[in-house]
Design an enzyme around this catalytic site. Structure first.
Site, PDB file in Angstrom:
ATOM      1  N   ASP A 170      48.636 -56.197   9.836  1.00  0.00           N
ATOM      2  CA  ASP A 170      47.485 -55.367   9.476  1.00  0.00           C
ATOM      3  C   ASP A 170      47.274 -55.470   7.973  1.00  0.00           C
ATOM      4  O   ASP A 170      48.200 -55.796   7.227  1.00  0.00           O
ATOM      5  CB  ASP A 170      47.743 -53.901   9.884  1.00  0.00           C
ATOM      6  CG  ASP A 170      46.457 -53.102  10.007  1.00  0.00           C
ATOM      7  OD1 ASP A 170      46.034 -52.835  11.154  1.00  0.00           O
ATOM      8  OD2 ASP A 170      45.876 -52.738   8.967  1.00  0.00           O
TER       9      ASP A 170
ATOM     10  N   TYR B 131      27.454 -57.215  12.085  1.00  0.00           N
ATOM     11  CA  TYR B 131      28.558 -56.853  12.990  1.00  0.00           C
ATOM     12  C   TYR B 131      28.262 -57.375  14.389  1.00  0.00           C
ATOM     13  O   TYR B 131      29.111 -58.007  15.029  1.00  0.00           O
ATOM     14  CB  TYR B 131      28.711 -55.328  12.992  1.00  0.00           C
ATOM     15  CG  TYR B 131      29.806 -54.779  13.887  1.00  0.00           C
ATOM     16  CD1 TYR B 131      31.138 -54.770  13.466  1.00  0.00           C
ATOM     17  CD2 TYR B 131      29.508 -54.248  15.143  1.00  0.00           C
ATOM     18  CE1 TYR B 131      32.135 -54.237  14.276  1.00  0.00           C
ATOM     19  CE2 TYR B 131      30.495 -53.721  15.954  1.00  0.00           C
ATOM     20  CZ  TYR B 131      31.806 -53.717  15.515  1.00  0.00           C
ATOM     21  OH  TYR B 131      32.797 -53.196  16.317  1.00  0.00           O
TER      22      TYR B 131
ATOM     23  N   LYS C 156      30.334 -60.228  16.378  1.00  0.00           N
ATOM     24  CA  LYS C 156      31.008 -59.933  17.648  1.00  0.00           C
ATOM     25  C   LYS C 156      30.495 -60.839  18.775  1.00  0.00           C
ATOM     26  O   LYS C 156      31.262 -61.236  19.653  1.00  0.00           O
ATOM     27  CB  LYS C 156      30.842 -58.457  18.000  1.00  0.00           C
ATOM     28  CG  LYS C 156      31.575 -57.504  17.040  1.00  0.00           C
ATOM     29  CD  LYS C 156      33.075 -57.669  17.115  1.00  0.00           C
ATOM     30  CE  LYS C 156      33.815 -56.550  16.392  1.00  0.00           C
ATOM     31  NZ  LYS C 156      35.292 -56.673  16.488  1.00  0.00           N
TER      32      LYS C 156
ATOM     33  N   ILE D 115      34.553 -45.589  21.099  1.00  0.00           N
ATOM     34  CA  ILE D 115      35.955 -45.205  21.223  1.00  0.00           C
ATOM     35  C   ILE D 115      36.320 -44.368  19.994  1.00  0.00           C
ATOM     36  O   ILE D 115      35.981 -44.745  18.863  1.00  0.00           O
ATOM     37  CB  ILE D 115      36.862 -46.476  21.261  1.00  0.00           C
ATOM     38  CG1 ILE D 115      36.362 -47.492  22.310  1.00  0.00           C
ATOM     39  CG2 ILE D 115      38.322 -46.089  21.494  1.00  0.00           C
ATOM     40  CD1 ILE D 115      36.410 -47.060  23.750  1.00  0.00           C
TER      41      ILE D 115
HETATM   42  P1  NAP Z   1      40.516 -49.031  13.226  1.00  0.00           P
HETATM   43  O1  NAP Z   1      41.291 -47.871  13.718  1.00  0.00           O
HETATM   44  O2  NAP Z   1      39.862 -48.950  11.894  1.00  0.00           O
HETATM   45  O3  NAP Z   1      41.453 -50.325  13.312  1.00  0.00           O
HETATM   46  C1  NAP Z   1      41.072 -51.535  12.730  1.00  0.00           C
HETATM   47  C2  NAP Z   1      42.280 -52.112  12.031  1.00  0.00           C
HETATM   48  O4  NAP Z   1      41.915 -53.386  11.490  1.00  0.00           O
HETATM   49  C3  NAP Z   1      42.731 -51.218  10.854  1.00  0.00           C
HETATM   50  O5  NAP Z   1      44.120 -51.084  10.848  1.00  0.00           O
HETATM   51  C4  NAP Z   1      42.247 -52.018   9.657  1.00  0.00           C
HETATM   52  O6  NAP Z   1      43.029 -51.822   8.485  1.00  0.00           O
HETATM   53  C5  NAP Z   1      42.415 -53.433  10.167  1.00  0.00           C
HETATM   54  N1  NAP Z   1      41.657 -54.349   9.351  1.00  0.00           N
HETATM   55  C6  NAP Z   1      40.390 -54.176   8.852  1.00  0.00           C
HETATM   56  N2  NAP Z   1      40.054 -55.224   8.093  1.00  0.00           N
HETATM   57  C7  NAP Z   1      41.121 -56.069   8.107  1.00  0.00           C
HETATM   58  C8  NAP Z   1      41.386 -57.315   7.490  1.00  0.00           C
HETATM   59  N3  NAP Z   1      40.485 -57.898   6.681  1.00  0.00           N
HETATM   60  N4  NAP Z   1      42.588 -57.920   7.715  1.00  0.00           N
HETATM   61  C9  NAP Z   1      43.503 -57.329   8.497  1.00  0.00           C
HETATM   62  N5  NAP Z   1      43.319 -56.145   9.106  1.00  0.00           N
HETATM   63  C10 NAP Z   1      42.134 -55.511   8.902  1.00  0.00           C
HETATM   64  O7  NAP Z   1      39.333 -49.372  14.241  1.00  0.00           O
HETATM   65  P2  NAP Z   1      39.307 -49.589  15.826  1.00  0.00           P
HETATM   66  O8  NAP Z   1      38.181 -48.789  16.320  1.00  0.00           O
HETATM   67  O9  NAP Z   1      40.656 -49.462  16.445  1.00  0.00           O
HETATM   68  O10 NAP Z   1      38.831 -51.108  15.871  1.00  0.00           O
HETATM   69  C11 NAP Z   1      39.604 -52.136  16.510  1.00  0.00           C
HETATM   70  C12 NAP Z   1      38.646 -53.217  16.958  1.00  0.00           C
HETATM   71  O11 NAP Z   1      37.775 -52.673  17.959  1.00  0.00           O
HETATM   72  C13 NAP Z   1      37.735 -53.744  15.844  1.00  0.00           C
HETATM   73  O12 NAP Z   1      37.597 -55.138  15.981  1.00  0.00           O
HETATM   74  C14 NAP Z   1      36.414 -53.048  16.125  1.00  0.00           C
HETATM   75  O13 NAP Z   1      35.318 -53.789  15.638  1.00  0.00           O
HETATM   76  C15 NAP Z   1      36.439 -52.992  17.644  1.00  0.00           C
HETATM   77  N6  NAP Z   1      35.560 -52.002  18.239  1.00  0.00           N
HETATM   78  C16 NAP Z   1      35.768 -50.662  18.051  1.00  0.00           C
HETATM   79  C17 NAP Z   1      34.908 -49.753  18.658  1.00  0.00           C
HETATM   80  C18 NAP Z   1      35.076 -48.269  18.519  1.00  0.00           C
HETATM   81  O14 NAP Z   1      34.234 -47.522  19.025  1.00  0.00           O
HETATM   82  N7  NAP Z   1      36.116 -47.766  17.869  1.00  0.00           N
HETATM   83  C19 NAP Z   1      33.847 -50.206  19.435  1.00  0.00           C
HETATM   84  C20 NAP Z   1      33.661 -51.575  19.595  1.00  0.00           C
HETATM   85  C21 NAP Z   1      34.529 -52.469  18.996  1.00  0.00           C
HETATM   86  P3  NAP Z   1      42.554 -50.726   7.420  1.00  0.00           P
HETATM   87  O15 NAP Z   1      42.577 -49.400   8.135  1.00  0.00           O
HETATM   88  O16 NAP Z   1      43.546 -50.845   6.313  1.00  0.00           O
HETATM   89  O17 NAP Z   1      41.148 -51.122   7.014  1.00  0.00           O
END
Ligand code: NAP
Length: 264
Positions: free
Chosen positions: A42, A155, A159, A187
């Site tokens: 991460d 974005y 995706k 989510i």
């Molecule tokens: P999250 O809790 O913010 O987790 C994302 C993780 O990715 C964080 O630990 C973040 O680190 C890390 N990250 C960001 N930029 C990075 C980089 N350049 N290199 C390495 N790590 C990096 O968000 P999440 O909702 O679980 O998202 C996980 C995935 O699901 C993402 O791909 C997101 O686009 C996708 N997604 C989420 C949702 C939703 O509703 N939550 C919906 C559709 C898709 P930091 O915290 O230090 O930035």
């Protein structure tokens, strides 16, 4: 073939990129609970180490936009675990703007993290999974890839690219490596929490708009990733599984939020 219920991923070795938070952290816990040894990579070293500490895993920090840095972290993960059979690429980031008002630097950052980052990870992971005799890769895309998402141009485009990249890889690396995507809807994670903090009424709107009657949890997505990593999905490759409680049957997670951010 019956899959052992007690230790379905026993012998598997998994890397979860973006495993320090949200969906990636839940994936790490689920793969570990199923018997896999798990390495977490991460951007945030403390978050990665925290999840690794919970599950007796390995961790490292890397930025997915840095191809050499993330490859070196994935190589080190493979070295620590004795090879890789599974990978989940969940690192991602988002922001919103009307199309003509994007700062090109921010546009490039979103495409770089969300699309190029997945490529950098897969490029490093595939040789390890092939060397281990085969396995599975699951990339985290989004419902924004498959239906219009106002305010999410880079974005959504990134995706959609992740889904295309994953199906290309499935063609190239089958039968040794299965490559699939999950596309979460709305989510609750640190990524989306600001929406509910700024507009508490968004919870009720989303619950009403979702056939399953609630906003998703990281575990809802992680269990589908687990399925795609497990032998239960052995004949599934090149697919994108939407995990949104039915939200996009008639709408999208981000609907209305653009209008609130940028009122006419
Ligand atoms: P999250 O809790 O913010 O987790 C994302 C993780 O990715 C964080 O630990 C973040 O680190 C890390 N990250 C960001 N930029 C990075 C980089 N350049 N290199 C390495 N790590 C990096 O968000 P999440 O909702 O679980 O998202 C996980 C995935 O699901 C993402 O791909 C997101 O686009 C996708 N997604 C989420 C949702 C939703 O509703 N939550 C919906 C559709 C898709 P930091 O915290 O230090 O930035």
């Amino acid at each position: 073939m019956l899959v052992s219920a007690s230790d379905p991923l026993g012998g598997d070795r998994a890397v979860v990129v973006g495993g320090g938070s949200g969906i990636g952290a839940s994936v790490s816990r689920h793969l570990s609970a199923a018997g896999a040894r798990v390495a977490i990579i991460d951007l945030d070293p403390e978050a990665a180490a925290g999840v690794a500490g919970e599950i007796d895993g390995w961790s490292a920090a890397a930025d997915v936009t840095d191809p050499a840095g993330v490859a070196s972290a994935i190589d080190a993960a493979a070295e620590a675990l004795g090879g890789l059979t599974l990978a989940c690429n969940a690192a991602g980031t988002s922001s919103q703007s009307p199309l003509a008002r994007w700062d090109p630097v921010e546009w490039s950052r979103l495409v770089s993290v969300n699309l190029h980052g997945i490529y950098h990870c897969m490029r490093a992971e595939v040789p390890h999974v092939l060397a281990a005799g085969g396995g599975a890769i699951v990339n985290v895309a989004s419902v924004s890839a498959i239906r219009p998402a106002a305010g999410e141009g880079p974005y959504a485009a990134a995706k959609a690219g992740v889904i295309a990249l994953s199906s290309s890889a499935a063609l190239e690396y089958g039968p040794m490596v299965r490559v699939n995507c999950v596309s979460p809807g709305m989510i609750r994670t640190p990524m989306t929490e600001p929406i509910f903090a700024i507009w508490p009424d968004e919870s009720a709107r989303l619950e009403a708009a979702t056939p399953m009657g609630r906003i998703g949890s990281p575990d809802d997505v992680a269990e589908v990733v687990y399925f795609l990593c497990s032998p239960m999905s052995r004949f599934v490759t090149g697919q994108n599984i939407v995990v949104d409680g039915g939200l996009t049957l008639h709408g999208g997670a981000i609907d209305g939020i653009f209008d609130r951010l940028f009122p006419a």
